[in-house]
Write a protein that holds these residues in place. Structure first.
Motif, short mmCIF file in Angstrom:
data_model
loop_
_atom_site.label_atom_id
_atom_site.label_comp_id
_atom_site.label_asym_id
_atom_site.label_seq_id
_atom_site.Cartn_x
_atom_site.Cartn_y
_atom_site.Cartn_z
N VAL B 165 0.80 -1.17 0.10
CA VAL B 165 -0.22 -0.02 0.19
C VAL B 165 0.66 1.00 -0.03
O VAL B 165 0.42 2.19 -0.98
CB VAL B 165 -1.03 -0.11 1.60
N TRP B 178 -6.62 2.90 1.35
CA TRP B 178 -6.63 1.62 1.26
C TRP B 178 -6.10 0.88 2.60
O TRP B 178 -6.44 -0.34 2.99
CB TRP B 178 -6.01 0.86 -0.07
N GLY B 179 -4.98 1.69 3.09
CA GLY B 179 -4.32 1.05 4.37
C GLY B 179 -5.19 0.99 5.39
O GLY B 179 -5.28 -0.05 6.11
#
Lengths: 267, 266
Positions: B165, B178-179
């Protein structure tokens, strides 16, 4: 003129999101995957169990999926926009909130209103798709739908002021990331985001009854799935309204106190 | 050797820096603990309400969150700063790191001391002790060695996912989003037997996002459910090794991504 100012402030976040297609795509993918995973998990858990904690399989799945959709109402990437109170305090730019012709409390409220309306569009779209696909059950009657809508509105009112209290905390503490995280965790746990409160032990349900968090999500969703019958809904709506009024008065008091604490460039 | 000494000195200084704000320091420990307790609360609620989850008894299920939480705690302590690297990228700190005579990845990891890891590890160790005391397995040296390997493998696999990521964040700073989702997925679905999920969804969490390899497969191998996971037994058993391979791969990806990092001004 005031309406124009309000419109301009309220649309900041939605416009920012609409101009970032990758972020919107990410939100869409995340929402789809999260709904599928959550629905699958609860269907799987009920595979060998009947009604538990007063919830049948359909009710539990509907609750869990609606909780995922409701999370979209206040989960915008404000941090990327660098317009959180925490960031403004950190970079010393909070002072600009007090130099504009728009009072900071109104600016904060208008930004939140725009965010919540934008998030509501996502949640509503997701709900209609889930309803059409049979992932969630429809409300049992128009009366239930109406009371749920009113309860959801009251819940958002309470939620805004809970989140505002967290933001206002930044005025009193220099470094407060941890306090913010703890309060956000409490909000998620005690509002029934992680799991419906009905699954928790009795003492936990009693405890959450004395706190405002359950009024934000657990009450409206429980009305929707029928876990809170319409005959009991009046009392729950009154509790939601109580928390809304109490937190509004409290945050108004805090705004006045906060204004005296704003510092810029070291004093 | 010199690099290790510098890293140790910086870590000590970072720790002292965290102590500057005592309340925040204690709250950071608390948040690590509370976050982990949330997993325990959820797991306890589910185990109480839904007995025999996926054909596993509750003492066996408990080994999954214990393994995952301990691996996660080690990740937070040792390699965790890669999670949230997007924030440092957004603030332009990577550009500063590039000018210094120390590898960028190491500087990223030495940016601050992860106080919350103390809380994470305290609760995780407590849960692991509880899981082992309730376990009816015969803890032979072989099983203990495999559990330790699984913890290290789980730590490395989580680090590999967050490094990937971070690589994306070098190009698209908003990838940090997204993390946060990845952390949520690991916390929610990494702690239960995935065979309660439909086969397609379980497959997604195995081959799409290798979440099953962090704790579910190692726990399945240890408890004798290794043949019922839906993947070949050897693959489930090789979970710790997969963590090592994935982490080495992610570091290569990081090196490649950093070479193509353009910064804000190109």
């Amino acid at each position: 003129m005031a309406v124009l100012h309000a419109w301009r402030a309220a649309r900041v976040t939605p416009l920012g999101e609409l101009h970032a297609p990758p972020r919107m795509t990410a939100v869409l993918i995340r929402l789809i995957v999260q709904v599928i995973l959550v629905a699958s998990l609860w269907h799987g858990l009920y595979a060998h169990t009947g009604t538990t904690a007063g919830l049948a399989e359909g009710q539990a799945v509907t609750y869990a999926v609606l909780a995922v959709l409701a999370s979209r109402l206040r989960e915008l990437d404000q941090y990327a926009g660098r317009d959180t109170v925490l960031q403004h305090m950190h970079f010393g730019t909070i002072v600009y909130w007090y130099l504009r012709p728009l009072p900071p409390q109104r600016y904060h409220a208008l930004r939140a209103l725009g965010e919540q309306l934008y998030g509501f569009a996502w949640a509503l779209g997701g709900y209609l798709v889930c309803l059409a696909a049979g992932v969630v059950d429809a409300p049992r009657s128009p009366a239930v739908a109406g009371v749920f809508a009113l309860s959801l509105l009251l819940g958002q009112w309470v939620l805004y002021h809970v989140m505002l209290t967290l933001d206002q905390l930044c005025f009193w503490t220099v470094r407060n990331n941890a306090a913010m995280l703890i309060l956000i965790f409490a909000q998620n746990l005690l509002s029934g985001v992680y799991a419906p409160l009905w699954f928790f032990p009795d003492w936990f349900i009693t405890l959450s009854g004395f706190l405002p968090f359950q009024a934000t999500l657990s009450v409206p969703l429980s009305i929707y799935i029928g876990r809170i019958p319409l005959s009991d809904a009046g009392g729950q709506l009154a509790i939601q309204a109580f928390w809304g009024v109490a937190l509004t008065l409290f945050t108004r008091f805090l705004w006045r106190r906060a204004a005296r604490r704003v510092i810029s460039q070291g004093g | 050797m010199n690099g290790m000494r510098i890293a140790w000195r910086i870590t000590r200084l970072n720790f002292r820096a965290q102590l500057e704000y005592r309340t925040e320091f204690l709250l950071m420990i608390a948040i690590g603990a509370i976050w982990q307790v949330s997993v325990i609360v959820f797991a306890t609620v589910l185990l109480t309400r839904f007995t025999g989850m996926g054909g596993w008894d509750s003492s066996e299920v408990l080994l999954i969150p214990a393994t995952r939480m301990l691996a996660h705690g080690l990740f937070v302590l040792v390699l965790g700063r890669v999670h949230g690297a997007g924030r440092q990228i957004q603030e332009g700190r990577i550009d500063i790191y590039l000018t210094r005579p120390m590898p960028v990845h190491r500087q990223l990891q030495l940016a601050f001391f992860p106080t919350n890891a103390i809380g994470d590890l305290t609760v995780a160790v407590g849960l692991m002790v509880g899981a082992l005391s309730r376990s009816r397995l015969d803890w032979t040296p072989g099983r203990i060695s495999y559990l330790i390997a699984a913890l290290i493998g789980g730590m490395l696999l989580e680090a590999a996912l967050f490094t990937a990521v971070a690589c994306a964040a070098l190009r698209f700073p908003a990838a940090d989003y997204w993390g946060r989702w990845l952390e949520e997925l690991l916390g929610t679905f990494g702690s239960y037997p995935l065979n309660v999920l439909p086969r397609a969804v379980g497959g997604l969490l195995t081959y799409g996002l290798p979440l099953a390899f962090v704790a579910y497969f190692p726990a399945a191998v240890l408890t004798g459910h290794g043949h019922d996971t839906g993947v070949p037994y050897w693959l489930a058993a090789a979970s710790p090794l997969l963590g090592v391979v994935a982490y080495l791969g992610s570091r290569l990806l990081w090196r490649w991504s950093l070479r193509h990092y353009a910064g804000v001004n190109g």
